[in-house]
Design an enzyme around this catalytic site. Structure first.
Site, PDB file in Angstrom:
ATOM      1  CG  ASP A 162     -29.324 -34.768  63.091  1.00 54.10           C
ATOM      2  OD1 ASP A 162     -27.308 -35.347  63.293  1.00 54.10           O
ATOM      3  OD2 ASP A 162     -29.979 -35.841  62.371  1.00 54.10           O
ATOM      4  CE  LYS A 192     -31.499 -36.333  59.618  1.00 49.00           C
ATOM      5  NZ  LYS A 192     -31.188 -37.019  60.729  1.00 49.00           N
ATOM      6  CG  ASP A 245     -30.239 -37.085  67.898  1.00 46.81           C
ATOM      7  OD1 ASP A 245     -30.890 -38.101  69.142  1.00 46.81           O
ATOM      8  OD2 ASP A 245     -30.965 -37.853  67.141  1.00 46.81           O
ATOM      9  CD  GLU A 270     -30.129 -32.905  65.955  1.00 46.42           C
ATOM     10  OE1 GLU A 270     -30.593 -34.253  65.940  1.00 46.42           O
ATOM     11  OE2 GLU A 270     -30.842 -31.927  65.400  1.00 46.42           O
ATOM     12  CE  LYS A 324     -34.616 -37.786  66.058  1.00 48.53           C
ATOM     13  NZ  LYS A 324     -33.350 -37.656  66.940  1.00 48.53           N
TER      14      LYS A 324
END
Length: 361
Positions: A194, A164, A245, A220, A272
């Site tokens: 991400d 992240k 995403d 992402e 997701k």
């Protein structure tokens, strides 16, 4: 007798703070569904609804009240479920603005139809014969903490790491990436990052250029969702392949899905099911991505092992060889015991282990 569906809230508590560019989480709400039929005693299908705070379109104050209404409508309709009418039932019963509820109900009904054994999709993974390659997730924290997480994931056999970025000092984030690359080449360790939309449009090009020094697999959602023209430019020019995403959330019409991907042309998309409205909608994204030569992989959205299990079995059925984002089952103090286990960076379904499921009446 008709099918009956009931649910029970479950507050999942993180073992450690989970930091992203949207903030830090210490717990999250989930609702566990159970489908039964009095004519088939002993068969129980389980599902999970868990809107992701700050991200799901059904992260709303009255979610439980709306879920109650959906279940009451379902229970009043004297329904029987079969593979051919499942999508019709979901479309008629669950509004599009409740994607995690649709996902949870779809999962529970699939489980019920398969005998209530937590086998949502029958394949080599759910038969305990084959694992799913995963990325190891590195949460945001101090530079030292993130480096500790890197070492921990490497010791567990992960060969792909996802970090992240976008919340702490950018130079510190680069330091973590630099440390990994000094020790491991791109052929030894694959790195993903991400940003969760954290980069500003006027700074993103410079940040992508600096990130490109570390031979990254992908980034992402570098900027916030909804800036389609700018995102299309970034995808075309970025030295780091971009994966969409958050950009996919809230889009349920097939034509809108196709138009979005055709316009932006990302190298990858991240799927997701909890946020997208379940497996049927996820299949549509996959079909469109394949048509447009866009790569994809599946990621859990911090579900308990009940939801993670269904997502893993769906992923295995799709035969995607890229590392998947399915390592969130170990995050919680009070997760449900399950056959899911991680070995050398792969997720397995261990048939020698049993399920611990909540009592729902």
């Amino acid at each position: 007798m008709p099918l009956k569906i009931v649910f029970k809230p479950h507050l999942l508590k993180f073992k450690k703070e989970a930091g992203t560019s949207r903030g830090v989480m210490t717990q999250r709400n989930s609702w566990i569904l159970k489908v039964t039929d009095s004519d088939q005693p002993g068969i129980e299908g389980y599902g999970e609804c868990g809107p992701l705070p700050g991200l799901s379109i059904d992260d709303i104050p009255d979610f439980e009240e709306q879920l109650t209404s959906v279940c009451e409508t379902f229970n009043e309709m004297d329904l029987e479920v079969f593979p051919f009418n499942l999508s019709i039932i979901l479309e008629q019963i669950v509004p599009e603005h409740l994607p995690s509820a649709r996902f949870g109900m779809e999962m529970a009904l699939l489980d019920f139809m398969n005998g209530g054994k937590r086998i949502i999709y029958k394949n080599e993974f759910s038969a305990g014969q084959k694992g799913i390659l995963m990325n190891g997730l590195i949460w945001m924290g101090s530079c030292e903490n993130m480096l500790e997480q890197v070492d921990q994931k490497l010791s567990l056999g992960f060969s792909t790491l996802k970090m992240k970025v976008g919340a702490i000092d950018f130079e510190q984030e680069l330091t973590v990436l630099r440390s990994v690359r000094k020790r491991f080449s791109k052929d030894e360790i694959t790195l993903r990052v991400d940003a969760n939309g954290a980069f500003q449009p006027d700074e993103v090009n410079e940040k992508l250029k600096r990130l490109s020094e570390f031979d990254l697999h992908s980034i992402e959602q570098p900027i916030k969702a909804g800036q389609h023209d700018r995102m299309a430019e970034i995808c075309k020019s970025s030295p780091v392949p971009v994966a969409l995403d958050e950009e996919l959330i809230g889009i349920f019409d097939y034509r809108e899905k196709f138009a979005l991907l055709k316009k932006i042309q990302p190298p990858f998309i991240i799927l997701k099911p909890t946020l997208l409205g379940g497996f049927q909608h996820t299949k549509e994204w996959i079909e469109i991505a394949n048509r447009l030569n866009i790569g994809w992989w599946v990621t859990s959205a911090l579900e308990s092992n009940i939801g993670l299990n269904a997502i893993a079995q769906f992923t295995a059925a799709s035969n995607n060889t890229l590392p998947q984002g399915l390592g969130t089952g170990q995050l919680y103090h009070n997760n449900f015991e399950s056959p899911l286990t991680i070995k050398n960076g792969y997720l397995f379904y261990d048939l020698s282990e049993s399920w611990e499921l909540p009592e729902i009446v």
